[in-house]
Each structure stands twice: as structure tokens, then as C-alpha cells.
Design an enzyme around this catalytic site. Structure first.
Site, short mmCIF file in Angstrom:
data_model
loop_
_atom_site.label_atom_id
_atom_site.label_comp_id
_atom_site.label_asym_id
_atom_site.label_seq_id
_atom_site.Cartn_x
_atom_site.Cartn_y
_atom_site.Cartn_z
N GLU A 182 5.03 -1.13 -6.31
CA GLU A 182 3.84 -1.70 -6.96
C GLU A 182 2.68 -1.52 -6.00
O GLU A 182 2.55 -2.26 -5.02
CB GLU A 182 4.08 -3.18 -7.28
CG GLU A 182 5.17 -3.43 -8.31
CD GLU A 182 4.73 -3.11 -9.74
OE1 GLU A 182 3.51 -3.01 -9.97
OE2 GLU A 182 5.60 -2.96 -10.60
N ASN A 202 0.82 -1.22 0.00
CA ASN A 202 0.00 0.00 0.00
C ASN A 202 0.85 1.27 0.00
O ASN A 202 2.04 1.25 0.31
CB ASN A 202 -0.96 -0.03 1.19
CG ASN A 202 -0.22 0.06 2.51
OD1 ASN A 202 0.30 1.11 2.89
ND2 ASN A 202 -0.13 -1.07 3.22
N CYS A 245 -4.96 -6.47 -6.42
CA CYS A 245 -4.60 -5.05 -6.63
C CYS A 245 -5.26 -4.48 -7.88
O CYS A 245 -5.61 -3.31 -7.91
CB CYS A 245 -3.09 -4.91 -6.72
SG CYS A 245 -2.34 -5.94 -7.97
P1 NAD Z 1 0.99 -6.10 3.58
O1 NAD Z 1 0.31 -5.59 4.82
O2 NAD Z 1 1.31 -7.54 3.49
O3 NAD Z 1 2.29 -5.21 3.40
C1 NAD Z 1 3.18 -5.43 2.36
C2 NAD Z 1 4.56 -5.64 2.92
O4 NAD Z 1 4.99 -4.48 3.62
C3 NAD Z 1 4.65 -6.80 3.91
O5 NAD Z 1 5.76 -7.59 3.59
C4 NAD Z 1 4.78 -6.12 5.24
O6 NAD Z 1 5.53 -6.87 6.17
C5 NAD Z 1 5.49 -4.84 4.89
N1 NAD Z 1 5.19 -3.76 5.83
C6 NAD Z 1 3.99 -3.48 6.38
N2 NAD Z 1 4.10 -2.37 7.17
C7 NAD Z 1 5.38 -1.97 7.11
C8 NAD Z 1 6.12 -0.89 7.69
N3 NAD Z 1 5.54 -0.01 8.51
N4 NAD Z 1 7.42 -0.78 7.39
C9 NAD Z 1 8.02 -1.65 6.56
N5 NAD Z 1 7.38 -2.69 5.99
C10 NAD Z 1 6.08 -2.86 6.25
O7 NAD Z 1 0.16 -5.77 2.29
P2 NAD Z 1 -0.82 -4.57 2.03
O8 NAD Z 1 -0.09 -3.29 1.94
O9 NAD Z 1 -2.02 -4.65 2.91
O10 NAD Z 1 -1.26 -5.00 0.56
C11 NAD Z 1 -2.39 -4.51 0.01
C12 NAD Z 1 -2.07 -3.34 -0.90
O11 NAD Z 1 -1.12 -3.74 -1.84
C13 NAD Z 1 -3.28 -2.88 -1.68
O12 NAD Z 1 -3.26 -1.49 -1.75
C14 NAD Z 1 -3.05 -3.49 -3.05
O13 NAD Z 1 -3.70 -2.82 -4.09
C15 NAD Z 1 -1.57 -3.42 -3.16
N6 NAD Z 1 -1.07 -4.42 -4.07
C16 NAD Z 1 -0.46 -4.01 -5.21
C17 NAD Z 1 -0.01 -4.95 -6.12
C18 NAD Z 1 0.67 -4.56 -7.38
O14 NAD Z 1 1.29 -5.43 -7.97
N7 NAD Z 1 0.62 -3.31 -7.81
C19 NAD Z 1 -0.20 -6.30 -5.86
C20 NAD Z 1 -0.82 -6.68 -4.68
C21 NAD Z 1 -1.23 -5.73 -3.78
#
Ligand code: NAD
Length: 463
Positions: free
Chosen positions: A216, A195, A250
């Protein structure tokens, strides 16, 4: 819970991978291909174990586990193996007359040690597809799977060190503290999927080392539906793209902009499509996933009052089940329209015409994808030129991601950079300019001082 293959200390892990990179071990094409083949073999041999982990984490069906994660990654590897020689070939650049004789070319070199941070929604694909690019480009890599998909994370941590060159690839499991510790290290590239809020944390940490990043991200991907299109097919495709992985994709259609009088018919067709795909009780369908955790479940169920429920709406917190839901009569400023939904709730917004649809889209953040169902070439042209998004699909939500020749990535709030296929090589390598000029003749003397009117005239002519 950090389970790096050899050491739990991020600084030591990165130092070890940097030392491997310095030996040149990851550069030969043979090493890269052997790693990719080994990864492919792992996915084929352990398909059932990975599918089971994905089922545990997200209740993914075996078919979706294959098509969107395991098979998807195998295809990415196959495509890369098929074309890698060609992608890595030096590319010649023409040399201006004044600098001849000389040869100029672009040579690709790996960056060094890269960090891949993956999210939970496609926890296998989004950890491994970037890794394929990183390895193919000749890098060492640390993979940090998502702690919110613990079964898949554990399986990756178990198998990758047993499959790949453990001096070159490491898995570090964990959540915020472990990722924060990793981000303090100096990497040569950070590839983050997730995100926008965390993306800012990642980019800030990377900036301290002047490390380039790929981000991404997500966003609200609209679907424009115009009168005159085949609404039954459109509804089926929208439902397919939206409700796979229970909407936690996503690139999933986030909301529908129904132009003119299409909304009512679309509501009926979406209801039928959902019933055809998941039955009258989607909770019992083996093909329908679950919400990843209670926090997301609570966030999603709070959105159900933002419109008239056309179909769905039922939910069960203990099972983290939320039915495929269509919401109609949604106000453009309702909470469900303020943030990426990332779950199985599909709002329909009525707009009078294409102008209004385009104005709606361009007034908001640039989405990761824009989808449209239209029979009009003029509409296609206008959407192509008057809107900006990571991707633009006519007639098929989500499908562009499976075309390895297309770059995958966002723009603006939906991301920075792109990957898949040869675009991953661009991301994970440096294109070095190499000039090779023989010392024999020295026409360059023309450019040396002292300058004369004659030299000046010739230089202007031939440079
Ligand atoms: P998530 O919570 O799993 O976070 C992603 C990663 O970031 C994890 O490995 C997590 O450990 C790490 N993380 C979380 N907080 C952190 C911090 N404060 N500091 C450092 N690292 C940290 O996944 P999410 O963000 O909930 O995923 C959902 C989002 O991702 C949605 O917005 C979705 O649209 C987007 N997404 C994009 C794609 C793409 O390819 N463009 C694909 C999938 C998901």
C-alpha cells in the site's frame, strides 16, 4: 527495543505463531469474531488513551483521531462482523456436462502467519485495519508499528497482547533493524504500507520465501478542476482532504490541475476555505497537526520556493509547524512536482484544457487516487477510461477510503493489491478449489485411453 509479547526473537515469535496456526485454533469463526469483538472493545474503552498518543505523535485533533483512526477501525470491525459469515461461505462453480455428476466449490482457507508493517501517518488505523482482515480470514499475525509514531506504537505493544490471543497475535516494535530481522523470517503474507523505496526492500525479502505481498504505497494524487464547477465547494473539499493530518495522508490531493481560467478563482476560494477551517493563525488551531519530524519538516520547507505563495508559508521548526500553504505558478518540473509532497503544501498548475490535464496525468506514475471537480458527464467518462489510478473520486477527495465495500489500494507505483472489507478477506486467504465427484457411475471412462473416434467426438461435444 523489540517488545514482542513473549519473546524478542523474531524467529521464535514466528515459530510460536506458526505452532498456534498448526493447531487450527485460529480457524473457527467463533475465535475470529471473539478477537474482533475484543479489539473493538479495546478501541472503545481506550479511545482517550489512543487519542492522546496520536496527539503526542502528530498533534492530531481528537476529532480526526476518532474519524480517521479509532472510529474508522471500529467501523471496519463492525462491517466485517456484519458480513463475515457470508464472505466465508463456500461458493459453488458450475460443472461442465462431461464431468457431471460432481460438485465444485471455492473454499476459503487462511494463509498462516502474516506480517503487517505499518507507517507513522495513520499509525493506529494502518496497523489495525489490515490486522482486522488478517484475523477475520483466520490467520496468526505479527504487527510491526512505525517507530516514527512512538507513542502509538508503545500503546499498541502494550494493549494488543492484553486484548487479543497472544498465542496468535504479536506486536514487534522497532525500526529498520527489527523490520529487517522480521523480513528474514518466512511469512505466509507480508502486508506493507509505506513508501515505494522500502516496498522494494520488502518485496525482495519476501521473494526469497516466495511470500505474496500487498504493498500500500503513495504517490502524487492530482485534482482536476474544470470551469463550470462550484469552485467554492471544490476549494473547501480540496482543503479538507489536503490539510487533514497536516497533509500527511497517502490519498491527500497532492497538486491541482486547474483547467482554463479556474486557477485565480480557486486561489481565492482555497485561501478562504483554509481561513474558515483553521482561522487566521493555524498554528493556534487545535485542529491542525504537525509535521512528524525535522527531516520531513526540512524537506517540506525547501519546497516553498517552488512557486508564488498564495497563502501560508510560515513555519516554526521547533514546533514542527508548517502552515497550510497554497503555491501558484508552479512549473511542471519544479522539485515540488517531482516527488510525493506528503505535507501541507498544495501546488496549482495551470493547464489549458482537459486533454492537457489527461496528458499530464498519464505521463506520470499511476497515482493512488485521482480527484476531479467537473460538471461534465463527458469529462467523467474520459477520466474514467483514459487514466489509471488506485481510485477515482468525483467531488470528494479522500472519501472513498471510508467506504468499506470499496477496494482500497494502488496500481503501478502506487501499490499492489487491495484491502478493506471483503477485499481484506481476499488478500488474507487462499481460495481453494474443491471438487467432489461421486464414484458411483463413471462417465469419466469416456476420457480414459484407449481413445476411439467415438470418444473423441463425444469429448469434443461435452467438454
Ligand atoms: P515509515 O517510515 O513509517 O515506514 C513504513 C514502515 O516501514 C515502518 O514500519 C518502518 O519501520 C518500515 N521501514 C522503514 N525503512 C525500512 C527498511 N529499510 N527496511 C524494512 N522496513 C523499513 O513510513 P513512510 O514510508 O514514510 O510512509 C509514508 C509513505 O507511505 C508515503 O509515500 C505515503 O503515501 C505512503 N502511505 C500509503 C498508504 C496507503 O494506504 N496506500 C497509507 C499511508 C501512507
Amino acid at each position: 527495543m523489540s517488545t514482542d509479547t513473549l519473546t524478542a526473537d523474531p524467529a521464535a515469535t514466528v515459530a510460536r505463531l506458526n505452532a498456534t496456526f498448526a493447531t487450527g485454533r485460529t480457524k473457527p469463526l467463533a475465535w475470529r469474531k471473539a478477537q474482533l469483538r475484543a479489539l473493538r472493545r479495546l478501541l472503545v474503552e481506550q479511545e482517550a488513551a489512543f487519542a492522546a498518543a496520536l496527539h503526542t505523535d502528530l498533534r492530531k485533533s481528537t476529532t480526526e483521531a476518532y474519524t480517521t483512526e479509532i472510529g474508522f477501525t471500529v467501523n471496519e470491525i463492525d462491517h466485517t462482523l456484519r458480513h463475515l459469515d457470508r464472505w466465508l461461505r463456500p461458493r459453488r462453480a458450475p460443472v461442465p456436462l462431461a464431468l457431471q455428476p460432481a460438485r465444485a466449490r471455492t473454499v476459503r482457507e487462511p494463509l498462516g502467519t502474516v506480517l503487517v508493517i505499518a507507517p507513522w501517518n495513520y499509525p493506529l488505523q494502518l496497523a489495525l485495519a489490515p490486522l482486522v482482515g488478517a484475523i477475520a480470514a483466520g490467520n496468526c499475525a505479527v504487527v510491526k508499528p512505525s517507530e516514527l509514531a512512538p507513542a502509538t506504537s508503545a500503546l499498541l505493544a502494550h494493549w494488543l497482547p492484553r486484548t487479543l490471543d497472544r498465542q496468535a497475535v504479536a506486536v514487534v516494535e522497532g525500526g529498520v533493524p527489527e523490520t529487517t530481522a522480521l523480513l528474514e523470517q518466512r511469512f505466509d503474507h507480508v502486508f506493507y504500507t509505506g513508501n515505494g523505496t522500502v516496498a522494494r526492500v520488502v518485496m525482495t525479502a519476501a521473494a526469497r520465501h516466495l511470500t505474496p505481498v500487498t504493498l500500500e504505497l503513495g504517490g502524487k494524487s492530482p485534482v482536476v478542476v474544470e470551469p463550470g464547477t462550484d469552485l467554492a465547494t471544490a476549494a473547501r473539499r480540496i482543503a479538507w482532504g489536503k490539510f487533514m493530518n497536516a497533509g500527511q495522508t497517502c490519498v491527500a490531493p497532492d497538486y491541482v490541475l486547474a483547467i482554463g481560467d479556474t486557477a485565480a478563482a480557486l486561489e481565492a476560494h482555497l485561501t478562504t476555505a483554509i481561513r474558515e477551517m483553521y482561522g487566521t493563525e493555524p498554528a493556534r488551531s487545535p485542529d491542525y497537526g504537525r509535521i512528524v519530524n525535522e527531516r520531513h519538516f526540512d524537506r517540506l520547507t525547501a519546497l516553498l520556493s517552488d512557486g508564488r505563495i498564495v497563502t501560508g508559508g510560515d513555519h516554526d521548526r521547533a514546533d514542527r509547524y508548517l502552515a497550510p500553504t497554497v503555491l501558484a505558478d508552479v512549473a511542471p518540473d519544479a522539485p515540488v512536482m517531482r516527488e510525493e509532497i506528503f505535507g501541507p503544501v498544495l501546488p496549482i498548475i495551470r493547464v489549458p484544457d482537459l486533454d492537457a490535464a489527461i496528458a499530464f496525468i498519464t505521463a506520470r506514475d499511476k497515482p493512488l487516487a485521482l480527484y476531479a471537480f467537473t460538471a461534465s458527464p463527458a469529462t467523467r467518462r474520459r477520466l474514467t477510461t483514459e487514466t489509471s489510478s488506485g481510485a477515482l473520486n468525483f467531488g470528494a477527495p479522500n472519501a472513498h477510503i471510508a467506504i468499506p465495500g470499496l477496494p482500497f489500494g494502488g496500481v503501478g507505483e502506487s501499490g499492489l493489491g487491495r484491502y478493506h472489507g471483503r477485499h481484506s478477506i481476499d488478500t488474507f486467504s487462499h481460495q481453494k478449489a474443491v471438487l467432489d465427484k461421486p464414484l458411483l457411475a463413471d462417465p469419466l471412462r469416456l476420457a480414459y485411453p484407449p481413445f476411439t473416434p467415438l470418444k473423441n467426438r463425444l469429448l469434443r461435444r461435452f467438454l
